[in-house]
Design a protein around this motif. Structure first.
Motif, mmCIF file in Angstrom:
data_model
loop_
_atom_site.group_PDB
_atom_site.id
_atom_site.type_symbol
_atom_site.label_atom_id
_atom_site.label_comp_id
_atom_site.label_asym_id
_atom_site.label_seq_id
_atom_site.Cartn_x
_atom_site.Cartn_y
_atom_site.Cartn_z
ATOM 1 N N LEU A 286 0.808 -1.216 0.000
ATOM 2 C CA LEU A 286 0.000 0.000 0.000
ATOM 3 C C LEU A 286 0.839 1.263 0.000
ATOM 4 O O LEU A 286 0.305 2.372 0.110
ATOM 5 C CB LEU A 286 -0.930 0.000 1.215
ATOM 6 C CG LEU A 286 -1.934 -1.156 1.296
ATOM 7 C CD1 LEU A 286 -2.732 -1.069 2.589
ATOM 8 C CD2 LEU A 286 -2.859 -1.154 0.089
ATOM 9 N N GLY A 287 2.152 1.104 -0.083
ATOM 10 C CA GLY A 287 3.027 2.262 -0.110
ATOM 11 C C GLY A 287 3.365 2.826 1.250
ATOM 12 O O GLY A 287 3.841 3.958 1.344
ATOM 13 N N VAL A 288 3.149 2.058 2.333
ATOM 14 C CA VAL A 288 3.415 2.514 3.692
ATOM 15 C C VAL A 288 4.790 1.999 4.130
ATOM 16 O O VAL A 288 5.089 0.812 3.974
ATOM 17 C CB VAL A 288 2.329 2.031 4.664
ATOM 18 C CG1 VAL A 288 2.626 2.499 6.080
ATOM 19 C CG2 VAL A 288 0.963 2.513 4.209
ATOM 20 N N GLU A 289 5.606 2.884 4.672
ATOM 21 C CA GLU A 289 6.903 2.473 5.189
ATOM 22 C C GLU A 289 6.728 1.754 6.532
ATOM 23 O O GLU A 289 6.071 2.277 7.436
ATOM 24 C CB GLU A 289 7.823 3.678 5.360
ATOM 25 C CG GLU A 289 8.308 4.264 4.038
ATOM 26 C CD GLU A 289 9.378 5.313 4.252
ATOM 27 O OE1 GLU A 289 9.647 5.657 5.420
ATOM 28 O OE2 GLU A 289 9.937 5.792 3.248
ATOM 29 N N GLU A 290 7.316 0.587 6.639
ATOM 30 C CA GLU A 290 7.209 -0.229 7.848
ATOM 31 C C GLU A 290 8.599 -0.583 8.346
ATOM 32 O O GLU A 290 9.518 -0.797 7.561
ATOM 33 C CB GLU A 290 6.426 -1.518 7.570
ATOM 34 C CG GLU A 290 5.009 -1.308 7.076
ATOM 35 C CD GLU A 290 4.349 -2.598 6.665
ATOM 36 O OE1 GLU A 290 3.109 -2.644 6.605
ATOM 37 O OE2 GLU A 290 5.080 -3.576 6.386
#
Length: 404
Positions: A286-290
């Motif tokens: 989803l394009g979220v940095e984790e």
């Protein structure tokens, strides 16, 4: 006559009032019910993982020369000391001195690796003896009923892990000795005055394993240190899973795990070997940095049960973070924050056709059940997904299920 009309009017009025009272009277709320029951509660951390060979060996060119065509292919089995490639030394005259110096330094490095591998082999042997003593002691305590079955299982897995570490350390020592012999042979093959400077130099396998990758199969000139082949024992696999840092802090070495969705008919048993100390950033779909951490697991199931697994296979990892064998279970959708007591949880039970608000203490939750420490009794009925208009004391009735 007037009396009769009055009686009729009164009767009609009473009937209308009764009908209106019935029409506007509050109806019991239809709700879904579930029964409180006892069973095994487990809180797990689920993530995808990937298998990899525990010890991967790269067979490199010990000297510069012309490589003969390699006939081995991925999946072929090789034995220890088997010839896997042949090189004809072809050193350039201006590079002889530098190359010979590099080869001599490789001999020194190989000797240091032999000493380090020997020390690790001795350490692994000591750990194996400690694990064996702990296993025998826990067996005796378990027979007398002083320790739980989970602790005995943990001791057994620790013993198996120590045995595997000892075998791996012995294999590492043997490999280091092989690399030392290869380095010394490379020096001898390139020394001035070699009676047969054009002879073929044989590159041998350090271990009995399978060929994982052959970067170059065709004949050609290769430089010193060029990778020729990757070897590994696919029967000795480990699993690496990338966990969110918020989940990784709950994971400890020795924690049991189950391997699912790997394609086989049964669930494989595993245990956490190590949690890497450093995290890394990964961008999700989803394009979220984790922020994620690599967790290494070792398989506890026998090689026969996982014979179909190979290097780089995708599997489902389920880490058991909490396990309660005889817990009071309710559907997780039956508990909710208490409307009048912040920080506490509550649930609605059914009593005499009415909803009763109960304060409960929740010990843990997973995707299906909630473990209730206090506040409910076994066999009670609780309201699942309570509607907003359900409150303490309101009349309720079980919702009728549509027959299929």
């Amino acid at each position: 006559m007037n009396t009769k009309r009055l009686l009729i009017a009164a009767a009609v009025t009473a009937s209308v009032v009764a009908v209106l009272a019935w029409a506007f009277a509050p109806r019991p709320q239809a709700v879904e019910l579930a029964t409180v029951q006892r069973g095994l509660f487990e809180r797990t951390i689920d993530e995808d993982g990937k298998t990899r060979v525990r010890d991967r060996y790269v067979v490199a060119a010990p000297l510069a020369g012309r490589l003969e065509r390699i006939t081995l292919r991925e999946g072929d089995r090789v034995e220890a000391q088997q010839v896997v490639a042949r090189l004809a030394p072809t050193l350039a005259p201006m590079l002889d001195a530098r190359t010979l110096a590099e080869l001599r330094e490789r001999v020194g490095a190989a000797e240091a690796q032999v000493r380090a591998a020997g020390a690790r082999a001795q350490l692994a042997q000591v750990r194996q003896r400690q694990a064996e003593d702990e296993w025998q002691r826990n067996q005796a305590l378990a027979q007398q009923g002083f320790i739980s079955e989970s602790r005995l299982t943990s001791a057994r897995l620790t013993r198996e892990a120590a045995l595997r570490e000892q075998a791996a350390a012995a294999q590492e020592l043997e490999t280091a000795r092989h690399l030392l012999a290869q380095a010394r042979a490379a020096v001898r093959a390139t020394q001035p005055g070699d009676p047969a400077p054009g002879r073929l130099f044989e590159v041998r396998s350090p271990i009995a394993a399978q060929v994982l990758r052959v970067p170059q199969t065709s004949e050609g000139v290769v430089a010193l240190g060029t990778p020729l082949m990757e070897l590994g024992d696919t029967a000795d696999l480990e699993i690496v899973a990338e966990l969110l840092t918020s989940d990784a802090v709950q994971v400890q070495p020795g924690m049991p795990a189950r391997i699912e969705r790997w394609g086989g008919p049964q669930v494989l048993e595993a245990r956490v070997k190590r949690v890497e100390p450093g995290a890394f950033t990964k961008v999700s779909a989803l394009g979220v940095e984790e922020q994620r951490v690599e967790v290494l697991l070792e398989l506890a199931s026998s090689p026969a049960e996982r014979a179909a697994l190979g290097d780089g296979y995708r599997v489902g990892v389920r880490l058991v973070a909490q396990s309660v064998p005889d817990a009071l279970l309710v559907p997780v959708s039956a508990v909710f924050p208490h409307p009048e007591q912040p920080g506490r949880m509550a649930a609605f039970t059914l009593r005499d056709g009415r909803a009763l608000l109960r304060t409960v203490e929740v010990g843990g939750r997973n995707g299906v059940h909630a473990w209730v420490r206090q506040g409910l009794d076994e066999a009670e009925q609780v309201i699942v997904y309570p509607p907003p208009n359900v409150h303490d004391g309101v009349r309720v009735q079980p919702r009728k299920r549509n027959p299929r």
